[in-house]
Design a protein around this motif. Structure first.
Motif, PDB file in Angstrom:
ATOM      1  N   MET A   1     -15.786   9.273 -13.560  1.00 60.65           N
ATOM      2  CA  MET A   1     -15.375   8.099 -12.802  1.00 60.65           C
ATOM      3  C   MET A   1     -14.018   8.359 -12.168  1.00 60.65           C
ATOM      4  N   LEU A   2     -13.866   7.976 -10.912  1.00 61.42           N
ATOM      5  CA  LEU A   2     -12.606   8.164 -10.225  1.00 61.42           C
ATOM      6  C   LEU A   2     -11.576   7.232 -10.849  1.00 61.42           C
ATOM      7  N   SER A   3     -10.603   7.813 -11.510  1.00 60.63           N
ATOM      8  CA  SER A   3      -9.612   6.969 -12.160  1.00 60.63           C
ATOM      9  C   SER A   3      -8.203   7.286 -11.710  1.00 60.63           C
ATOM     10  N   HIS A   4      -8.020   8.442 -11.094  1.00 55.48           N
ATOM     11  CA  HIS A   4      -6.670   8.820 -10.678  1.00 55.48           C
ATOM     12  C   HIS A   4      -6.690   9.461  -9.299  1.00 55.48           C
ATOM     13  N   MET A   5      -5.695   9.099  -8.511  1.00 61.14           N
ATOM     14  CA  MET A   5      -5.510   9.688  -7.186  1.00 61.14           C
ATOM     15  C   MET A   5      -4.055  10.109  -7.072  1.00 61.14           C
ATOM     16  N   THR A   6      -3.825  11.222  -6.412  1.00 61.31           N
ATOM     17  CA  THR A   6      -2.463  11.641  -6.109  1.00 61.31           C
ATOM     18  C   THR A   6      -2.311  11.638  -4.594  1.00 61.31           C
ATOM     19  N   ALA A   7      -1.090  11.769  -4.152  1.00 62.56           N
ATOM     20  CA  ALA A   7      -0.782  11.836  -2.717  1.00 62.56           C
ATOM     21  C   ALA A   7      -1.433  10.682  -1.953  1.00 62.56           C
ATOM     22  N   THR A   8      -1.350   9.484  -2.522  1.00 65.58           N
ATOM     23  CA  THR A   8      -1.932   8.325  -1.857  1.00 65.58           C
ATOM     24  C   THR A   8      -1.083   7.924  -0.652  1.00 65.58           C
ATOM     25  N   GLY A   9      -1.684   7.126   0.225  1.00 68.86           N
ATOM     26  CA  GLY A   9      -1.016   6.721   1.452  1.00 68.86           C
ATOM     27  C   GLY A   9      -0.108   5.510   1.267  1.00 68.86           C
ATOM     28  N   LYS A  10       0.526   5.146   2.378  1.00 64.54           N
ATOM     29  CA  LYS A  10       1.394   3.962   2.386  1.00 64.54           C
ATOM     30  C   LYS A  10       0.562   2.722   2.090  1.00 64.54           C
ATOM     31  N   LYS A  11       1.162   1.777   1.399  1.00 61.70           N
ATOM     32  CA  LYS A  11       0.489   0.521   1.046  1.00 61.70           C
ATOM     33  C   LYS A  11       0.036  -0.184   2.328  1.00 61.70           C
ATOM     34  N   LEU A  12      -1.232  -0.627   2.322  1.00 60.06           N
ATOM     35  CA  LEU A  12      -1.793  -1.341   3.473  1.00 60.06           C
ATOM     36  C   LEU A  12      -1.750  -2.839   3.245  1.00 60.06           C
ATOM     37  N   ARG A  13      -1.775  -3.563   4.343  1.00 63.24           N
ATOM     38  CA  ARG A  13      -1.902  -5.016   4.312  1.00 63.24           C
ATOM     39  C   ARG A  13      -3.283  -5.370   4.870  1.00 63.24           C
TER      40      ARG A  13
END
Length: 158
Positions: free
Chosen positions: A1-13
Protein backbone atom coordinates in the motif's frame (compact mmCIF):
# COMPACT_ATOMS: atom_id res chain seq x y z
CA UNK A 1 0.00 0.00 0.00
CA UNK A 2 1.29 3.45 -0.87
CA UNK A 3 2.03 4.96 2.49
CA UNK A 4 5.01 7.21 1.93
CA UNK A 5 6.05 9.71 -0.70
CA UNK A 6 9.21 11.77 -0.92
CA UNK A 7 9.96 14.85 -3.00
CA UNK A 8 6.31 15.88 -2.92
CA UNK A 9 5.14 19.07 -4.61
CA UNK A 10 4.00 22.41 -3.27
CA UNK A 11 0.73 22.33 -1.32
CA UNK A 12 -2.26 22.81 -3.64
CA UNK A 13 -5.50 24.64 -3.02
CA UNK A 14 -8.87 23.53 -4.41
CA UNK A 15 -8.68 26.49 -6.83
CA UNK A 16 -5.53 24.97 -8.34
CA UNK A 17 -7.47 21.80 -9.13
CA UNK A 18 -10.37 23.79 -10.60
CA UNK A 19 -7.97 25.68 -12.85
CA UNK A 20 -6.36 22.42 -13.99
CA UNK A 21 -9.77 20.88 -14.73
CA UNK A 22 -10.69 23.96 -16.78
CA UNK A 23 -7.45 23.73 -18.73
CA UNK A 24 -7.84 19.97 -19.29
CA UNK A 25 -11.51 20.36 -20.21
CA UNK A 26 -12.53 17.50 -17.90
CA UNK A 27 -13.26 16.92 -14.21
CA UNK A 28 -10.63 14.89 -12.37
CA UNK A 29 -11.74 11.81 -10.41
CA UNK A 30 -12.22 12.51 -6.69
CA UNK A 31 -9.59 9.95 -5.60
CA UNK A 32 -7.02 11.57 -7.87
CA UNK A 33 -7.89 15.07 -6.64
CA UNK A 34 -7.42 13.85 -3.05
CA UNK A 35 -4.04 12.40 -4.03
CA UNK A 36 -2.96 15.71 -5.59
CA UNK A 37 -4.15 17.70 -2.58
CA UNK A 38 -2.24 15.38 -0.23
CA UNK A 39 1.00 14.94 -2.22
CA UNK A 40 0.91 16.99 -5.44
CA UNK A 41 3.17 14.48 -7.12
CA UNK A 42 6.32 12.97 -5.75
CA UNK A 43 8.40 9.84 -5.56
CA UNK A 44 6.73 6.79 -4.01
CA UNK A 45 8.85 4.69 -1.68
CA UNK A 46 6.85 1.62 -2.72
CA UNK A 47 7.00 2.02 -6.46
CA UNK A 48 6.26 -1.27 -8.24
CA UNK A 49 2.80 -1.81 -9.76
CA UNK A 50 1.71 -5.28 -10.86
CA UNK A 51 -0.49 -5.39 -13.94
CA UNK A 52 -1.07 -7.75 -16.83
CA UNK A 53 0.48 -6.50 -20.07
CA UNK A 54 0.83 -9.62 -22.20
CA UNK A 55 1.26 -7.78 -25.49
CA UNK A 56 3.98 -5.63 -23.90
CA UNK A 57 5.54 -8.70 -22.25
CA UNK A 58 5.49 -6.97 -18.87
CA UNK A 59 4.28 -8.14 -15.46
CA UNK A 60 4.26 -4.51 -14.28
CA UNK A 61 6.61 -1.57 -13.91
CA UNK A 62 8.04 0.84 -11.39
CA UNK A 63 6.91 4.43 -10.94
CA UNK A 64 9.78 6.88 -10.98
CA UNK A 65 7.72 9.96 -10.20
CA UNK A 66 4.09 11.05 -10.00
CA UNK A 67 3.46 14.36 -11.75
CA UNK A 68 1.85 17.29 -9.96
CA UNK A 69 0.52 20.79 -10.63
CA UNK A 70 2.43 24.09 -10.38
CA UNK A 71 5.64 22.03 -10.56
CA UNK A 72 8.85 22.22 -12.57
CA UNK A 73 7.93 21.78 -16.25
CA UNK A 74 9.30 18.21 -16.49
CA UNK A 75 7.06 17.14 -13.57
CA UNK A 76 3.96 19.23 -14.24
CA UNK A 77 0.82 17.55 -15.62
CA UNK A 78 -0.36 20.59 -17.57
CA UNK A 79 3.06 21.30 -19.06
CA UNK A 80 3.46 17.63 -20.04
CA UNK A 81 0.04 17.71 -21.72
CA UNK A 82 0.97 20.85 -23.70
CA UNK A 83 4.38 19.43 -24.60
CA UNK A 84 3.48 15.89 -25.72
CA UNK A 85 -0.20 15.35 -24.91
CA UNK A 86 -0.99 15.40 -28.62
CA UNK A 87 0.58 11.92 -28.75
CA UNK A 88 -2.14 10.52 -26.47
CA UNK A 89 -5.68 9.50 -27.33
CA UNK A 90 -8.10 12.34 -26.46
CA UNK A 91 -9.12 12.40 -22.81
CA UNK A 92 -6.03 10.70 -21.33
CA UNK A 93 -3.56 12.58 -19.14
CA UNK A 94 -0.07 11.83 -17.90
CA UNK A 95 0.09 11.10 -14.15
CA UNK A 96 3.49 9.41 -13.69
CA UNK A 97 6.59 8.20 -15.48
CA UNK A 98 8.85 5.17 -15.18
CA UNK A 99 12.62 4.84 -15.06
CA UNK A 100 12.50 3.61 -18.68
CA UNK A 101 10.64 6.70 -19.94
CA UNK A 102 7.20 5.09 -20.15
CA UNK A 103 4.06 6.57 -18.64
CA UNK A 104 1.08 5.90 -16.43
CA UNK A 105 -2.04 7.63 -17.74
CA UNK A 106 -5.41 8.51 -16.24
CA UNK A 107 -8.54 8.47 -18.36
CA UNK A 108 -10.96 11.39 -18.19
CA UNK A 109 -12.97 9.93 -21.09
CA UNK A 110 -16.59 8.88 -20.74
CA UNK A 111 -15.84 5.30 -21.89
CA UNK A 112 -13.10 4.71 -19.30
CA UNK A 113 -13.35 7.54 -16.75
CA UNK A 114 -10.94 7.13 -13.85
CA UNK A 115 -9.17 4.07 -15.27
CA UNK A 116 -5.37 3.92 -15.19
CA UNK A 117 -3.34 2.84 -18.23
CA UNK A 118 0.33 2.18 -18.94
CA UNK A 119 1.93 3.45 -22.17
CA UNK A 120 5.21 2.25 -23.65
CA UNK A 121 6.76 5.28 -25.38
CA UNK A 122 8.72 3.22 -27.93
CA UNK A 123 5.92 1.28 -29.62
CA UNK A 124 4.05 2.51 -32.68
CA UNK A 125 0.28 2.28 -32.43
CA UNK A 126 -1.93 0.99 -35.21
CA UNK A 127 -5.02 0.08 -33.19
CA UNK A 128 -7.46 2.66 -31.81
CA UNK A 129 -8.01 3.45 -28.14
CA UNK A 130 -11.45 1.94 -27.62
CA UNK A 131 -11.62 0.39 -24.13
CA UNK A 132 -15.40 0.07 -24.30
CA UNK A 133 -14.94 -2.56 -27.04
CA UNK A 134 -11.77 -4.05 -25.55
CA UNK A 135 -9.38 -2.46 -28.06
CA UNK A 136 -6.25 -0.68 -26.90
CA UNK A 137 -3.30 0.57 -28.95
CA UNK A 138 -0.26 -1.71 -29.12
CA UNK A 139 1.67 0.52 -26.68
CA UNK A 140 -1.06 0.58 -24.03
CA UNK A 141 -2.18 -1.75 -21.24
CA UNK A 142 -4.89 -1.30 -18.63
CA UNK A 143 -3.52 -1.10 -15.10
CA UNK A 144 -6.66 -0.65 -13.02
CA UNK A 145 -10.34 0.28 -13.11
CA UNK A 146 -9.79 3.30 -10.87
CA UNK A 147 -6.91 5.43 -9.60
CA UNK A 148 -7.41 4.20 -6.03
CA UNK A 149 -6.79 0.56 -6.96
CA UNK A 150 -3.00 0.74 -7.20
CA UNK A 151 -3.00 2.61 -3.90
CA UNK A 152 -5.56 0.62 -1.94
CA UNK A 153 -4.98 -2.92 -3.18
CA UNK A 154 -1.28 -3.06 -2.35
CA UNK A 155 -0.26 -3.25 -6.00
CA UNK A 156 2.54 -0.83 -5.16
CA UNK A 157 5.49 -2.64 -3.64
CA UNK A 158 8.99 -1.59 -2.67
Amino acid sequence: MLSHMTATGKKLRPEDLSRAEDELGHALPEAYKSFLLKYNGGVPLESYIDFEAEKLKLPGDEIKKFYGLNAKPANDILHKMKEIGCNLPAGLIFIANTHGGNFFLLSLREDSYGEVFYKDHELEDKSPFDPENGTLPESTAKVSRAFREPLNKSALRG
